[in-house]
Write a protein that holds these residues in place. Sequence first.
Motif, mmCIF file in Angstrom:
data_model
loop_
_atom_site.group_PDB
_atom_site.id
_atom_site.type_symbol
_atom_site.label_atom_id
_atom_site.label_comp_id
_atom_site.label_asym_id
_atom_site.label_seq_id
_atom_site.Cartn_x
_atom_site.Cartn_y
_atom_site.Cartn_z
ATOM 1 N N LEU A 1 1.437 -33.554 15.232
ATOM 2 C CA LEU A 1 2.187 -32.585 16.028
ATOM 3 C C LEU A 1 2.882 -31.556 15.158
ATOM 4 C CD1 LEU A 1 3.854 -34.974 18.640
ATOM 5 C CD2 LEU A 1 1.778 -33.599 18.916
ATOM 6 N N GLU A 2 3.362 -32.015 13.997
ATOM 7 C CA GLU A 2 4.110 -31.116 13.118
ATOM 8 C C GLU A 2 4.054 -31.678 11.704
ATOM 9 O OE1 GLU A 2 7.657 -29.290 15.108
ATOM 10 O OE2 GLU A 2 8.651 -30.207 13.393
ATOM 11 N N GLY A 3 3.589 -30.875 10.763
ATOM 12 C CA GLY A 3 3.486 -31.307 9.373
ATOM 13 C C GLY A 3 4.834 -31.295 8.667
ATOM 14 N N ASP A 4 4.795 -31.488 7.356
ATOM 15 C CA ASP A 4 6.026 -31.540 6.557
ATOM 16 C C ASP A 4 6.404 -30.178 5.981
ATOM 17 O OD1 ASP A 4 4.141 -31.243 4.570
ATOM 18 O OD2 ASP A 4 4.509 -33.191 3.646
ATOM 19 N N LEU A 5 5.869 -29.110 6.578
ATOM 20 C CA LEU A 5 6.180 -27.740 6.159
ATOM 21 C C LEU A 5 5.920 -27.553 4.666
ATOM 22 C CD1 LEU A 5 9.426 -27.154 8.264
ATOM 23 C CD2 LEU A 5 7.045 -26.683 8.893
ATOM 24 N N ASP A 6 4.682 -27.867 4.272
ATOM 25 C CA ASP A 6 4.251 -27.729 2.876
ATOM 26 C C ASP A 6 5.136 -28.497 1.911
ATOM 27 O OD1 ASP A 6 2.035 -26.097 3.514
ATOM 28 O OD2 ASP A 6 3.354 -24.345 3.633
ATOM 29 N N GLY A 7 5.556 -29.692 2.322
ATOM 30 C CA GLY A 7 6.347 -30.564 1.461
ATOM 31 C C GLY A 7 7.820 -30.246 1.393
ATOM 32 N N THR A 8 8.312 -29.356 2.254
ATOM 33 C CA THR A 8 9.735 -28.997 2.203
ATOM 34 C C THR A 8 10.619 -29.971 2.962
ATOM 35 O OG1 THR A 8 9.547 -27.518 4.110
ATOM 36 C CG2 THR A 8 9.236 -26.545 1.911
ATOM 37 N N ARG A 9 10.024 -30.896 3.708
ATOM 38 C CA ARG A 9 10.830 -31.939 4.347
ATOM 39 C C ARG A 9 10.131 -33.284 4.181
ATOM 40 N NH1 ARG A 9 10.094 -30.189 10.693
ATOM 41 N NH2 ARG A 9 8.119 -31.256 10.855
ATOM 42 N N ASN A 10 10.844 -34.343 4.469
ATOM 43 C CA ASN A 10 10.389 -35.695 4.153
ATOM 44 C C ASN A 10 9.691 -36.415 5.295
ATOM 45 O OD1 ASN A 10 11.406 -35.552 1.545
ATOM 46 N ND2 ASN A 10 13.441 -36.154 2.221
ATOM 47 N N TRP A 11 9.261 -35.738 6.334
ATOM 48 C CA TRP A 11 8.619 -36.392 7.461
ATOM 49 C C TRP A 11 7.543 -35.512 8.071
ATOM 50 C CZ3 TRP A 11 13.329 -34.033 7.682
ATOM 51 C CH2 TRP A 11 13.485 -33.047 8.644
ATOM 52 N N ARG A 12 6.650 -36.195 8.782
ATOM 53 C CA ARG A 12 5.592 -35.544 9.557
ATOM 54 C C ARG A 12 5.615 -36.184 10.943
ATOM 55 N NH1 ARG A 12 0.844 -36.188 4.977
ATOM 56 N NH2 ARG A 12 1.955 -35.048 3.342
ATOM 57 N N VAL A 13 5.395 -35.391 11.968
ATOM 58 C CA VAL A 13 5.485 -35.864 13.349
ATOM 59 C C VAL A 13 4.081 -35.998 13.939
ATOM 60 C CG1 VAL A 13 6.482 -35.435 15.630
ATOM 61 C CG2 VAL A 13 7.674 -34.617 13.570
ATOM 62 N N TYR A 14 3.843 -37.127 14.609
ATOM 63 C CA TYR A 14 2.556 -37.428 15.238
ATOM 64 C C TYR A 14 2.797 -37.887 16.671
ATOM 65 C CZ TYR A 14 1.320 -37.705 10.331
ATOM 66 O OH TYR A 14 1.164 -37.413 8.995
ATOM 67 N N ALA A 15 1.736 -37.928 17.452
ATOM 68 C CA ALA A 15 1.755 -38.588 18.756
ATOM 69 C C ALA A 15 0.804 -39.770 18.681
ATOM 70 C CB ALA A 15 1.306 -37.628 19.852
ATOM 71 N N ASP A 16 1.220 -40.909 19.246
ATOM 72 C CA ASP A 16 0.313 -42.047 19.327
ATOM 73 C C ASP A 16 -0.739 -41.749 20.405
ATOM 74 O OD1 ASP A 16 1.301 -42.776 21.902
ATOM 75 O OD2 ASP A 16 2.695 -44.240 21.069
ATOM 76 N N PRO A 17 -1.722 -42.615 20.602
ATOM 77 C CA PRO A 17 -2.773 -42.319 21.576
ATOM 78 C C PRO A 17 -2.283 -42.116 23.015
ATOM 79 C CG PRO A 17 -3.547 -43.979 20.058
ATOM 80 C CD PRO A 17 -2.072 -43.775 19.778
ATOM 81 N N ALA A 18 -1.088 -42.625 23.352
ATOM 82 C CA ALA A 18 -0.533 -42.409 24.696
ATOM 83 C C ALA A 18 0.413 -41.215 24.739
ATOM 84 C CB ALA A 18 0.178 -43.662 25.186
ATOM 85 N N GLY A 19 0.603 -40.545 23.592
ATOM 86 C CA GLY A 19 1.432 -39.342 23.553
ATOM 87 C C GLY A 19 2.856 -39.525 23.082
ATOM 88 N N HIS A 20 3.285 -40.759 22.769
ATOM 89 C CA HIS A 20 4.644 -40.974 22.267
ATOM 90 C C HIS A 20 4.768 -40.453 20.842
ATOM 91 C CE1 HIS A 20 3.902 -44.411 25.069
ATOM 92 N NE2 HIS A 20 4.991 -43.913 25.599
ATOM 93 N N PRO A 21 5.803 -39.678 20.543
ATOM 94 C CA PRO A 21 5.954 -39.197 19.175
ATOM 95 C C PRO A 21 6.439 -40.291 18.221
ATOM 96 C CG PRO A 21 7.683 -38.309 20.574
ATOM 97 C CD PRO A 21 6.790 -39.120 21.450
ATOM 98 N N PHE A 22 5.978 -40.209 16.984
ATOM 99 C CA PHE A 22 6.492 -41.045 15.905
ATOM 100 C C PHE A 22 6.397 -40.232 14.626
ATOM 101 C CE2 PHE A 22 1.961 -41.973 15.743
ATOM 102 C CZ PHE A 22 1.678 -42.110 14.384
ATOM 103 N N CYS A 23 7.170 -40.625 13.627
ATOM 104 C CA CYS A 23 7.189 -39.909 12.356
ATOM 105 C C CYS A 23 6.796 -40.843 11.223
ATOM 106 C CB CYS A 23 8.584 -39.349 12.059
ATOM 107 S SG CYS A 23 9.153 -38.128 13.237
ATOM 108 N N LEU A 24 6.025 -40.303 10.280
ATOM 109 C CA LEU A 24 5.872 -40.947 8.983
ATOM 110 C C LEU A 24 6.921 -40.303 8.109
ATOM 111 C CD1 LEU A 24 1.989 -41.047 8.428
ATOM 112 C CD2 LEU A 24 3.498 -42.852 9.336
ATOM 113 N N CYS A 25 7.812 -41.123 7.549
ATOM 114 C CA CYS A 25 8.939 -40.625 6.753
ATOM 115 C C CYS A 25 8.817 -41.116 5.323
ATOM 116 C CB CYS A 25 10.258 -41.129 7.339
ATOM 117 S SG CYS A 25 10.528 -40.634 9.050
ATOM 118 N N ALA A 26 8.878 -40.189 4.377
ATOM 119 C CA ALA A 26 8.773 -40.552 2.961
ATOM 120 C C ALA A 26 10.005 -41.328 2.534
ATOM 121 C CB ALA A 26 8.620 -39.299 2.110
ATOM 122 N N CYS A 27 9.772 -42.397 1.794
ATOM 123 C CA CYS A 27 10.900 -43.176 1.264
ATOM 124 C C CYS A 27 10.733 -43.375 -0.222
ATOM 125 C CB CYS A 27 11.004 -44.532 1.972
ATOM 126 S SG CYS A 27 9.572 -45.603 1.811
#
Length: 122
Positions: free
Chosen positions: A96-122
């Motif tokens: 849904l939304e990338g990490d803006l060319d690495g300027t932030r620590n997360w990327r936003v996705y939707a699962d197959p049913a449309g619920h958003p979740f984020c992969l967050c760098a740690c």
Amino acid sequence: MIGRLSAVVLDCPDPAALAAFYAELVGGTVEADDGTWVDLDRADGQKLSFQLAPAHRAPVWPDPERPQQFHLDIAVQRAEMDDAEKQVLALGATLLEGDLDGTRNWRVYADPAGHPFCLCAC
């Protein structure tokens, strides 16, 4: 304290399929009943549950008319973010939304049913 959080429950049109998606994403054992409710039991005690909602309307990112209402943050090692993205996309997630060319620590996705979740760098 009044009680303890026992599960996070997601409404969806196909509980078994969404439980399988999250089992691949965060691990756990899928426990199904009659198809209207499925639990994803995890060794650390966290539980995700999935409830049949035939008229489920997925949130739209970002749209206040159909807001996300909640999302899950999934911690991933920074060096593994690109590989993690490939894996979640292969499982059926949508970026849904990338990490803006690495300027932030997360990327936003939707699962197959449309619920958003984020992969967050740690």
